[in-house]
Design a protein around this motif. Structure first.
Motif, PDB file in Angstrom:
ATOM      1  N   ASP A 187      96.513  49.071  64.298  1.00 29.65           N
ATOM      2  CA  ASP A 187      97.749  49.078  63.508  1.00 29.65           C
ATOM      3  C   ASP A 187      98.185  50.523  63.308  1.00 29.65           C
ATOM      4  OD1 ASP A 187      99.872  48.066  61.943  1.00 29.65           O
ATOM      5  OD2 ASP A 187      98.760  48.518  60.116  1.00 29.65           O
ATOM      6  N   PHE A 188      99.479  50.730  63.223  1.00 32.22           N
ATOM      7  CA  PHE A 188     100.052  52.062  63.012  1.00 32.22           C
ATOM      8  C   PHE A 188     101.111  51.966  61.929  1.00 32.22           C
ATOM      9  CE2 PHE A 188     103.207  55.355  63.856  1.00 32.22           C
ATOM     10  CZ  PHE A 188     102.410  56.485  63.907  1.00 32.22           C
ATOM     11  N   GLY A 189     101.122  52.932  61.009  1.00 35.80           N
ATOM     12  CA  GLY A 189     102.093  52.858  59.927  1.00 35.80           C
ATOM     13  C   GLY A 189     102.320  54.185  59.247  1.00 35.80           C
ATOM     14  N   VAL A 190     103.085  54.131  58.154  1.00 41.79           N
ATOM     15  CA  VAL A 190     103.499  55.321  57.418  1.00 41.79           C
ATOM     16  C   VAL A 190     102.998  55.220  55.983  1.00 41.79           C
ATOM     17  CG1 VAL A 190     105.462  56.684  56.622  1.00 41.79           C
ATOM     18  CG2 VAL A 190     105.535  55.590  58.867  1.00 41.79           C
ATOM     19  N   ASN A 191     102.493  56.337  55.455  1.00 48.30           N
ATOM     20  CA  ASN A 191     101.990  56.429  54.093  1.00 48.30           C
ATOM     21  C   ASN A 191     102.911  57.299  53.246  1.00 48.30           C
ATOM     22  OD1 ASN A 191      98.853  55.480  54.429  1.00 48.30           O
ATOM     23  ND2 ASN A 191      99.560  56.612  56.220  1.00 48.30           N
ATOM     24  N   ALA A 192     103.252  56.813  52.071  1.00 53.97           N
ATOM     25  CA  ALA A 192     103.957  57.613  51.071  1.00 53.97           C
ATOM     26  C   ALA A 192     102.998  57.811  49.901  1.00 53.97           C
ATOM     27  CB  ALA A 192     105.232  56.915  50.612  1.00 53.97           C
ATOM     28  N   VAL A 193     102.731  59.076  49.544  1.00 53.19           N
ATOM     29  CA  VAL A 193     101.713  59.389  48.540  1.00 53.19           C
ATOM     30  C   VAL A 193     102.281  60.322  47.487  1.00 53.19           C
ATOM     31  CG1 VAL A 193      99.364  60.230  48.151  1.00 53.19           C
ATOM     32  CG2 VAL A 193      99.976  59.255  50.374  1.00 53.19           C
ATOM     33  N   VAL A 194     101.977  60.021  46.230  1.00 48.60           N
ATOM     34  CA  VAL A 194     102.238  60.943  45.120  1.00 48.60           C
ATOM     35  C   VAL A 194     100.889  61.223  44.472  1.00 48.60           C
ATOM     36  CG1 VAL A 194     103.386  61.299  42.908  1.00 48.60           C
ATOM     37  CG2 VAL A 194     104.563  60.065  44.736  1.00 48.60           C
ATOM     38  N   MET A 208     103.470  68.635  50.126  1.00 49.64           N
ATOM     39  CA  MET A 208     104.207  69.692  49.438  1.00 49.64           C
ATOM     40  C   MET A 208     103.747  69.700  47.991  1.00 49.64           C
ATOM     41  SD  MET A 208     106.630  72.036  49.778  1.00 49.64           S
ATOM     42  CE  MET A 208     107.691  71.518  51.140  1.00 49.64           C
ATOM     43  N   GLU A 209     103.381  70.891  47.483  1.00 55.45           N
ATOM     44  CA  GLU A 209     102.826  71.001  46.145  1.00 55.45           C
ATOM     45  C   GLU A 209     103.774  71.727  45.191  1.00 55.45           C
ATOM     46  OE1 GLU A 209      97.992  71.069  46.764  1.00 55.45           O
ATOM     47  OE2 GLU A 209      99.044  72.958  46.363  1.00 55.45           O
ATOM     48  N   PHE A 210     103.695  71.315  43.915  1.00 54.96           N
ATOM     49  CA  PHE A 210     104.419  71.982  42.840  1.00 54.96           C
ATOM     50  C   PHE A 210     103.413  72.276  41.726  1.00 54.96           C
ATOM     51  CE2 PHE A 210     107.279  69.175  45.090  1.00 54.96           C
ATOM     52  CZ  PHE A 210     108.347  70.008  45.384  1.00 54.96           C
ATOM     53  N   HIS A 211     103.216  73.566  41.431  1.00 61.25           N
ATOM     54  CA  HIS A 211     102.177  73.986  40.489  1.00 61.25           C
ATOM     55  C   HIS A 211     102.759  74.173  39.090  1.00 61.25           C
ATOM     56  CE1 HIS A 211      99.384  74.612  43.822  1.00 61.25           C
ATOM     57  NE2 HIS A 211     100.380  75.205  44.466  1.00 61.25           N
ATOM     58  N   LEU A 212     102.069  73.605  38.112  1.00 61.56           N
ATOM     59  CA  LEU A 212     102.440  73.718  36.705  1.00 61.56           C
ATOM     60  C   LEU A 212     101.196  74.115  35.922  1.00 61.56           C
ATOM     61  CD1 LEU A 212     104.524  70.407  36.433  1.00 61.56           C
ATOM     62  CD2 LEU A 212     105.441  72.718  36.668  1.00 61.56           C
ATOM     63  N   GLY A 213     100.877  75.416  35.950  1.00 59.18           N
ATOM     64  CA  GLY A 213      99.667  75.879  35.297  1.00 59.18           C
ATOM     65  C   GLY A 213      98.442  75.350  36.012  1.00 59.18           C
ATOM     66  N   ARG A 214      97.574  74.662  35.263  1.00 59.60           N
ATOM     67  CA  ARG A 214      96.358  74.085  35.849  1.00 59.60           C
ATOM     68  C   ARG A 214      96.626  72.738  36.510  1.00 59.60           C
ATOM     69  NH1 ARG A 214      91.654  76.541  33.894  1.00 59.60           N
ATOM     70  NH2 ARG A 214      90.430  74.652  34.265  1.00 59.60           N
ATOM     71  N   PHE A 215      97.863  72.254  36.402  1.00 63.49           N
ATOM     72  CA  PHE A 215      98.218  70.962  36.980  1.00 63.49           C
ATOM     73  C   PHE A 215      99.025  71.161  38.259  1.00 63.49           C
ATOM     74  CE2 PHE A 215      97.494  70.116  32.528  1.00 63.49           C
ATOM     75  CZ  PHE A 215      96.787  68.924  32.533  1.00 63.49           C
ATOM     76  N   THR A 216      98.865  70.220  39.181  1.00 55.02           N
ATOM     77  CA  THR A 216      99.610  70.243  40.434  1.00 55.02           C
ATOM     78  C   THR A 216     100.131  68.847  40.736  1.00 55.02           C
ATOM     79  OG1 THR A 216      98.233  72.022  41.333  1.00 55.02           O
ATOM     80  CG2 THR A 216      99.513  70.732  42.907  1.00 55.02           C
ATOM     81  N   ILE A 217     101.410  68.775  41.079  1.00 56.88           N
ATOM     82  CA  ILE A 217     102.028  67.526  41.536  1.00 56.88           C
ATOM     83  C   ILE A 217     102.358  67.708  43.012  1.00 56.88           C
ATOM     84  CG2 ILE A 217     103.922  65.894  41.265  1.00 56.88           C
ATOM     85  CD1 ILE A 217     104.212  66.864  38.401  1.00 56.88           C
ATOM     86  N   SER A 218     101.939  66.767  43.843  1.00 55.81           N
ATOM     87  CA  SER A 218     102.204  66.877  45.279  1.00 55.81           C
ATOM     88  C   SER A 218     102.646  65.539  45.842  1.00 55.81           C
ATOM     89  CB  SER A 218     100.958  67.385  46.020  1.00 55.81           C
ATOM     90  OG  SER A 218      99.848  66.548  45.787  1.00 55.81           O
ATOM     91  N   GLY A 219     103.335  65.601  46.953  1.00 58.32           N
ATOM     92  CA  GLY A 219     103.817  64.389  47.613  1.00 58.32           C
ATOM     93  C   GLY A 219     103.714  64.517  49.118  1.00 58.32           C
ATOM     94  N   SER A 220     103.622  63.375  49.777  1.00 57.17           N
ATOM     95  CA  SER A 220     103.475  63.385  51.231  1.00 57.17           C
ATOM     96  C   SER A 220     104.079  62.135  51.840  1.00 57.17           C
ATOM     97  CB  SER A 220     101.990  63.473  51.614  1.00 57.17           C
ATOM     98  OG  SER A 220     101.835  63.411  53.018  1.00 57.17           O
ATOM     99  N   ARG A 279      99.494  55.479  46.357  1.00 56.49           N
ATOM    100  CA  ARG A 279      99.870  55.408  47.772  1.00 56.49           C
ATOM    101  C   ARG A 279     100.527  54.066  48.082  1.00 56.49           C
ATOM    102  NH1 ARG A 279      97.174  57.669  52.650  1.00 56.49           N
ATOM    103  NH2 ARG A 279      96.039  58.869  51.086  1.00 56.49           N
ATOM    104  N   LYS A 280     101.508  54.125  48.990  1.00 59.95           N
ATOM    105  CA  LYS A 280     102.119  52.919  49.538  1.00 59.95           C
ATOM    106  C   LYS A 280     102.086  53.018  51.064  1.00 59.95           C
ATOM    107  CE  LYS A 280     104.461  49.024  49.447  1.00 59.95           C
ATOM    108  NZ  LYS A 280     103.892  47.776  48.912  1.00 59.95           N
ATOM    109  N   TYR A 281     101.523  51.998  51.696  1.00 58.83           N
ATOM    110  CA  TYR A 281     101.438  51.975  53.152  1.00 58.83           C
ATOM    111  C   TYR A 281     102.282  50.835  53.705  1.00 58.83           C
ATOM    112  CZ  TYR A 281      99.613  51.135  57.848  1.00 58.83           C
ATOM    113  OH  TYR A 281      99.513  50.915  59.205  1.00 58.83           O
TER     114      TYR A 281
END
Length: 223
Positions: free
Chosen positions: A166-173, A117-129, A190-192
């Motif tokens: 191995d199987f797991g979940v990733n949290a990314v900013v 999911m992205e949030f746009h701030l001009g030329r900058f973008t913050i996203s998370g997953s 990232r945190k796995y």
């Protein structure tokens, strides 16, 4: 009637322009390199040793992704990565002088599917997953380095007894900035956390792979 036609033309024009903008950013490819930090809880199986302490290790990671926009603020990344993780533990054998360092080195290739999911701030973008990945163990090496009075005296290998998958979940900013020609410079954290016990034998504890990453990369549009 004329006003309605003009209004309809403006609406259609905005839709066409919006779709053209979405199509222009539909596809891209990203390359990353960075550093991972891990302290996988795999310790020596020497029955006469006692664990004194454990320390994380840092290694390089290489990651690539194909990026497909699903809407103006959501995209899907298909990832392929190679990374090395592990850990160090300091051990002592009762009745003997000195100590030994148990070093764990695990090489994984990883496939991931992460919605962003992205949030746009001009030329900058913050996203998370938050998304899943599956990893295959290419190589494992468990080695003991023995020291007497802080002088290295030799090493020996131990059996790893680890599952291959191995199987797991990733949290990314992720933070990105658009530069010339729709290229993006990307900084991601990232945190796995694995959800499978990767130990093949019962050692009295379950072993879960866990690590953190910081990556710097470049996103290139595909035309």
């Amino acid at each position: 009637m004329r006003k309605n036609i003009i209004h309809l033309a403006l609406v259609l024009g905005s839709v066409i322009l919006g779709n053209h903008h979405l199509q222009a950013q539909n596809n891209s490819f990203s390359l990353y390199s960075g550093i991972s930090s891990s302290a996988v809880p795999i310790y020596s199986t020497n029955q006469e040793s006692i664990l004194l302490n454990a320390h994380p290790v840092s290694n390089l990671v290489f990651r690539g992704s194909y990026n497909q926009y699903l809407s103006k603020i959501t995209l899907l990344k298909l990832e392929l990565a190679f990374h090395r993780i592990g850990g160090n533990s300091v051990n002592k054998i009762l009745g003997q002088s000195g100590f030994f360092v148990h070093n764990v080195s695990l090489n994984y290739v990883t496939l991931g599917t992460l919605p962003y999911m992205e949030f746009h701030l001009g030329r900058f973008t913050i996203s998370g997953s938050l998304g899943p990945s599956v990893s295959y163990l290419l190589k494992s090496k468990l080695e003991n380095f023995r020291y007497v009075e802080n002088v290295f005296v030799g090493s020996e290998l131990e059996s790893s007894n680890l599952k291959k998958v191995d199987f797991g979940v990733n949290a990314v900013v992720q933070f990105s900035r658009s530069i010339a020609n729709n290229f993006d410079i990307i900084l991601s954290v990232r945190k796995y956390h694995g959800v499978l016990d990767v130990s093949r034998v019962d050692l009295g504890q379950k072993i879960y792979v866990e690590y953190g990453e910081i990556n710097l990369g470049l996103s290139v549009p595909i035309k």
